[in-house]
Design an enzyme around this catalytic site. Structure first.
Site, PDB file in Angstrom:
ATOM      1  N   SER A 133       0.786  -1.237   0.000  1.00 49.99           N
ATOM      2  CA  SER A 133       0.000   0.000   0.000  1.00 49.99           C
ATOM      3  C   SER A 133       0.818   1.287   0.000  1.00 49.99           C
ATOM      4  O   SER A 133       0.238   2.371   0.011  1.00 49.99           O
ATOM      5  CB  SER A 133      -0.952   0.008   1.203  1.00 49.99           C
ATOM      6  OG  SER A 133      -1.995  -0.917   1.004  1.00 49.99           O
ATOM      7  N   LYS A 164       3.671   6.755   4.477  1.00 49.53           N
ATOM      8  CA  LYS A 164       2.637   5.831   3.983  1.00 49.53           C
ATOM      9  C   LYS A 164       3.178   4.426   4.132  1.00 49.53           C
ATOM     10  O   LYS A 164       4.219   4.075   3.581  1.00 49.53           O
ATOM     11  CB  LYS A 164       2.283   6.105   2.523  1.00 49.53           C
ATOM     12  CG  LYS A 164       1.193   5.153   2.002  1.00 49.53           C
ATOM     13  CD  LYS A 164      -0.118   5.417   2.726  1.00 49.53           C
ATOM     14  CE  LYS A 164      -1.130   4.277   2.516  1.00 49.53           C
ATOM     15  NZ  LYS A 164      -0.904   3.147   3.439  1.00 49.53           N
ATOM     16  N   SER A 165       2.439   3.623   4.863  1.00 45.34           N
ATOM     17  CA  SER A 165       2.839   2.246   5.118  1.00 45.34           C
ATOM     18  C   SER A 165       2.288   1.317   4.044  1.00 45.34           C
ATOM     19  O   SER A 165       1.432   1.686   3.239  1.00 45.34           O
ATOM     20  CB  SER A 165       2.319   1.805   6.489  1.00 45.34           C
ATOM     21  OG  SER A 165       0.889   1.832   6.489  1.00 45.34           O
ATOM     22  N   GLY A 166       2.798   0.096   4.052  1.00 50.25           N
ATOM     23  CA  GLY A 166       2.289  -0.959   3.184  1.00 50.25           C
ATOM     24  C   GLY A 166       2.511  -2.290   3.858  1.00 50.25           C
ATOM     25  O   GLY A 166       3.627  -2.588   4.288  1.00 50.25           O
TER      26      GLY A 166
END
Length: 308
Positions: free
Chosen positions: A92, A256-258
């Protein structure tokens, strides 16, 4: 000794050598015993980079994981990396670039457009903490974009992708900005799937860092669009245990993580007080999915300590 300290010391050493009128390859004057002394060893960033590399290898061993890192100090261009050109699933983290492209293509009026979707859209997307509550009434496009970043809503990401031409549209946008590495094939949740031996739905730490750094360029986004993007990233609820947890106290982290199964990533604009930002990408694959957040935080701590 950290990277910035090494740069200062290296510059000071070079100044002394020039002032003394000697090159590093020349012998130094004899001392009182008639023996010649060796020149002081040159101070470079290599030792700091080797130390960081050893730290990251130790973390890979400790967590039974593969770690990719790419960081750049926007003040002077100093870079550090570890497996920076190796491929990882992006998961993501991709949402920040989709939302950035949406902001760039739309006017504030267009972002007010109300968008609707179906229950099937929600069911197929998986993680839908915002869109799952608004199947009946929909939401303005700006709220959908915000949901994609703040809480990583998958159906929101798919709606954003629809607005910019799907995975192909985002691929083309990144390639237009110089990223020929990232390969976006699927929307959510398929974009999390990585097949060994294939480049589909993968990128490299170096590519993501360059892409994120590019979003800070005023030629890429307007001031309003960039400010909006960074505001949504600054309140990214999914990022608290990741780079933000490993950053020094008082440093701003907009990220922003994923995350998907063994993948745990985070990309961020990290700003020390009163200084220019550092752009950092941490991509990991760990055999134990529950260890991913702690691993990313430990990697971020090791990397950012070198920039203090």
């Amino acid at each position: 000794m950290n990277i910035r300290a090494l740069q200062i010391l290296a510059a000071s050493t070079a100044t002394v050598l020039v002032a003394a009128g000697c090159a590093s390859s020349e012998a130094q004057p004899a001392d009182e015993s008639g023996s010649y002394t060796d020149a002081a060893p040159a101070v470079t960033e290599d030792s700091a980079h080797r130390q960081l590399d050893n730290q990251l290898k130790a973390l890979e061993d400790r967590y039974d994981a593969r770690v990719g890192v790419s960081a750049v100090d926007t003040a002077d261009g100093t870079t550090v990396g570890h497996r920076g050109d190796e491929r990882f699933g992006f998961a993501s983290t991709l949402k920040v670039f989709a939302v950035a492209e949406l902001l760039d293509r739309t006017t504030p009026k267009q972002l007010k457009k109300n968008v609707t979707w179906t229950q099937d859209d929600v069911d197929e997307a998986g993680w839908t903490p915002v869109t799952g509550k608004h199947v009946d009434d929909g939401l303005p496009l700006t709220d959908i974009a915000e949901a994609a970043l703040r809480v990583s809503d998958n159906a929101a990401m798919n709606i954003v992708l629809d607005e910019i031409g799907g995975p192909e549209g985002l691929n083309a946008a990144l390639e237009n900005e110089g990223d020929a590495t990232t390969e976006i094939v699927d929307e959510e949740p398929g974009l999390n799937v990585v097949t060994p031996g294939r480049t589909d739905n993968t990128t490299t730490p170096d590519a993501l860092t360059a892409d994120l750094k590019g979003l800070l360029d005023p030629r890429r986004l307007s001031t309003d669009d960039r400010d909006q993007l960074l505001e949504w990233m600054s309140d990214n609820e999914t990022g608290d245990p990741l780079i933000r947890a490993g950053a020094p106290d008082g440093w701003s982290v907009k990220d922003k993580s994923g995350h998907s199964d063994t993948i745990q990533n985070d990309i961020a604009v990290v700003t020390p007080p009163g200084e220019d930002p550092i752009v950092l990408s941490v991509l990991t694959e760990a055999k134990d999915p529950d260890s991913g957040a702690a691993l990313v935080a430990a990697v971020a701590e090791a990397v950012l300590d070198g920039f203090r």
